[in-house]
Design an enzyme around this catalytic site. Structure first.
Site, mmCIF file in Angstrom:
data_model
loop_
_atom_site.group_PDB
_atom_site.id
_atom_site.type_symbol
_atom_site.label_atom_id
_atom_site.label_comp_id
_atom_site.label_asym_id
_atom_site.label_seq_id
_atom_site.Cartn_x
_atom_site.Cartn_y
_atom_site.Cartn_z
ATOM 1 N N THR A 145 0.948 -1.152 -0.066
ATOM 2 C CA THR A 145 -0.162 0.046 -0.014
ATOM 3 C C THR A 145 0.850 1.433 0.033
ATOM 4 O O THR A 145 1.929 1.139 0.746
ATOM 5 C CB THR A 145 -0.922 0.047 1.175
ATOM 6 N N GLY A 202 0.853 -3.115 4.823
ATOM 7 C CA GLY A 202 1.453 -4.244 5.125
ATOM 8 C C GLY A 202 0.123 -5.479 5.266
ATOM 9 O O GLY A 202 -0.727 -5.315 4.379
ATOM 10 N N GLY A 238 -2.968 -6.643 5.584
ATOM 11 C CA GLY A 238 -4.200 -5.787 5.872
ATOM 12 C C GLY A 238 -5.234 -6.470 6.791
ATOM 13 O O GLY A 238 -5.807 -5.655 7.673
ATOM 14 N N ARG A 261 -12.783 -7.740 -1.404
ATOM 15 C CA ARG A 261 -11.933 -7.778 -0.261
ATOM 16 C C ARG A 261 -11.468 -6.535 0.108
ATOM 17 O O ARG A 261 -11.124 -5.728 -0.777
ATOM 18 C CB ARG A 261 -10.672 -8.689 -0.486
ATOM 19 N N ILE A 262 -11.596 -6.048 1.158
ATOM 20 C CA ILE A 262 -11.179 -4.811 1.750
ATOM 21 C C ILE A 262 -10.249 -5.284 3.014
ATOM 22 O O ILE A 262 -10.538 -5.983 3.602
ATOM 23 C CB ILE A 262 -12.286 -3.852 2.231
ATOM 24 N N GLY A 263 -8.986 -4.498 2.804
ATOM 25 C CA GLY A 263 -8.014 -4.658 3.930
ATOM 26 C C GLY A 263 -8.086 -3.455 5.102
ATOM 27 O O GLY A 263 -9.226 -2.666 5.261
ATOM 28 N N ASP A 264 -7.138 -3.124 5.545
ATOM 29 C CA ASP A 264 -7.067 -2.009 6.648
ATOM 30 C C ASP A 264 -7.139 -0.517 5.739
ATOM 31 O O ASP A 264 -7.407 0.294 6.547
ATOM 32 C CB ASP A 264 -5.920 -2.002 7.363
#
Lengths: 298, 298
Positions: free
Chosen positions: B158, B210, B212, B186-189
């Site tokens: 990211t 990193g 997520g 999909r969604i991470g942080d």
């Protein structure tokens, strides 16, 4: 180490930080008691906290009085997109879905994600995951009630549950039909760890409802977790809720429920009403009330 | 009250907590310096921190060496879905998009959301909002590079930036092309306040990169914010990063950049590399390095 709760379960559920219309009081009270009974049966049977949270929320997703599953709010395109989250305090695993469509039980899809690498799926991908994993699919219209079609105000309630099982494990969950009139694809705090929910066996579990944007911007669930060990669950929530301007109705108000690692139950809100029901092993009859004012009168 | 930084700006950008392949070192170094220069020009001109963060991230979204915008990872369906978030420490406003498609600059769409009620739009709704608000739309293939097609490993980097402007205002931003091979939606942080980013003028700003899912489950940005005032930005990040197992490569590793309210810059990572560039007013030439090892050798 024996959990401080000495093998006793605890459970609290809520039906949304909101205003309750005259005539809807009993439907809210019955609804949270019915959800509590479903979660309680899991815990009394020795089941896991995550399963109790799912069972309680499934009940509320089926009741049109709550803005989750059937009875969801309509977005600006007149459609229904829902969000749900579930967090397991044993290993901090999270399963969450955002802007999902056509599922009867968003919380069940969130739970199914607990075993996957991904923690949050949204939109088309979330709906696809639900289908591929055998979730019960419904037509969008099946989620819409006449009452929601008539709702013009920007209502923003969410249902939630927090449980501790006999093994001392905590879990927290949320489910919402979203914000009436919101843009397509809108997600609030509900499915987001540290915003709308959190659970950690070493601390406790918490679940929020209310003005989703403000709760997320303030990362309120993380604040409650940071304060819970020292302050206890109720004071930690009270401090967090005080950060919301609390204009009432459609303003930045909210509420939350929590259980700490010792099994203490707490809740607070600055919304006009907040229907909750709670019980713990050996604690006698379950309690239900529509807000702190009612609790104080009892 | 005069800001503790006495009217001096500060800026740090990063190109992802990741492994840098041999031969890509200089492209990473040049990329973060180019992003820094773009953000710096805004701050030196008296511009706002949010504008500087956007300017820096736009540069990295156009560079194929970074997994954001052009150069985004491919999901399991072979498509590109991106996430970006921007937080303004003046009023804790957030603009964020998740699983957005076909936009050249996700960070610009996130910034456009800052003025709206909604803070996070995902999927179809996010792409629709971008179109309706004049975002530069591109064909999905325009975001795909040959290198990403060949990437088999689950890469998860990211880009990010944190800025303090001359008015003492903090802002933090993130942008990512997601996790290679991840499920659709999909969604991470990255777009989530308290998880991948946070900014509050009273404390500081932080931006993560990193793994997520792990960063979100641990709500690491909220933890850094809670520790920053007492520990300073770098030690607060170091403590947060230590919670990541740090298996290297595709494991739960990560890094973050931060600036506190006094203008101190900090960064740390447990990933193999972390390309950063930073500068502050009156601090001489900008610095760039590919990780703490390189910084220590200088």
């Amino acid at each position: 180490m024996t959990p401080a709760s000495e093998g006793r379960w605890a459970l609290i559920v809520h039906g949304g930080a909101k205003a309750i219309e005259p005539g809807e009081e009993e439907a809210n009270r019955r609804g949270v008691l019915q959800a509590l009974a479903a979660g309680r049966a899991v815990l009394e049977g020795g089941g896991a906290a995550v399963d109790a949270v799912e069972a309680a929320i499934r009940v509320m997703e089926d009741l049109p009085v709550f803005n989750a599953g059937r009875g969801s709010a309509l977005n600006e395109a007149g459609g229904v997109e829902m969000c749900a989250g579930l967090m397991d305090g044993r290993d901090l695993s999270v399963g969450a879905v955002g802007a999902i469509r056509n599922v009867r039980h968003p919380i069940a899809v969130a739970k199914r994600l607990l075993g996957e690498k991904e923690i949050l799926l949204v939109g088309e991908g979330a709906t696809l995951f639900a289908k591929e994993n055998g979730a019960e699919m419904v037509a969008g219209e099946a989620l819409v009630t006449e009452a929601r079609k008539a709702a013009l105000e920007a209502m923003h309630d969410t249902v939630g549950a927090v449980a501790m099982d006999r093994g001392g494990n905590l879990a927290a969950g949320t489910s919402t039909g979203g914000l009436a009139g919101a843009k397509v694809g809108r997600i609030g705090d509900s499915p987001l760890p540290g915003n709308g929910l959190y659970a950690d066996n070493h601390v406790g579990g918490v679940s929020f409802s209310g003005d989703g944007e403000t709760i997320a911007r303030l990362a309120l669930a993380a604040r409650v977790m940071a304060g819970m060990a020292e302050q206890g669950p109720e004071a930690a929530i009270r401090d967090a809720v005080e950060r919301l301007p609390g204009t009432g109705g459609a303003g930045a108000d909210g509420g939350a429920i929590a259980i700490d690692r010792t099994g203490r139950i707490g809740w607070a809100h600055n919304s006009p009403a907040f229907a909750v029901a709670y019980a713990n092993e050996g604690g006698g009859e379950p309690r239900a009330c529509l807000g702190k004012d009612e609790e104080a009168r009892d």
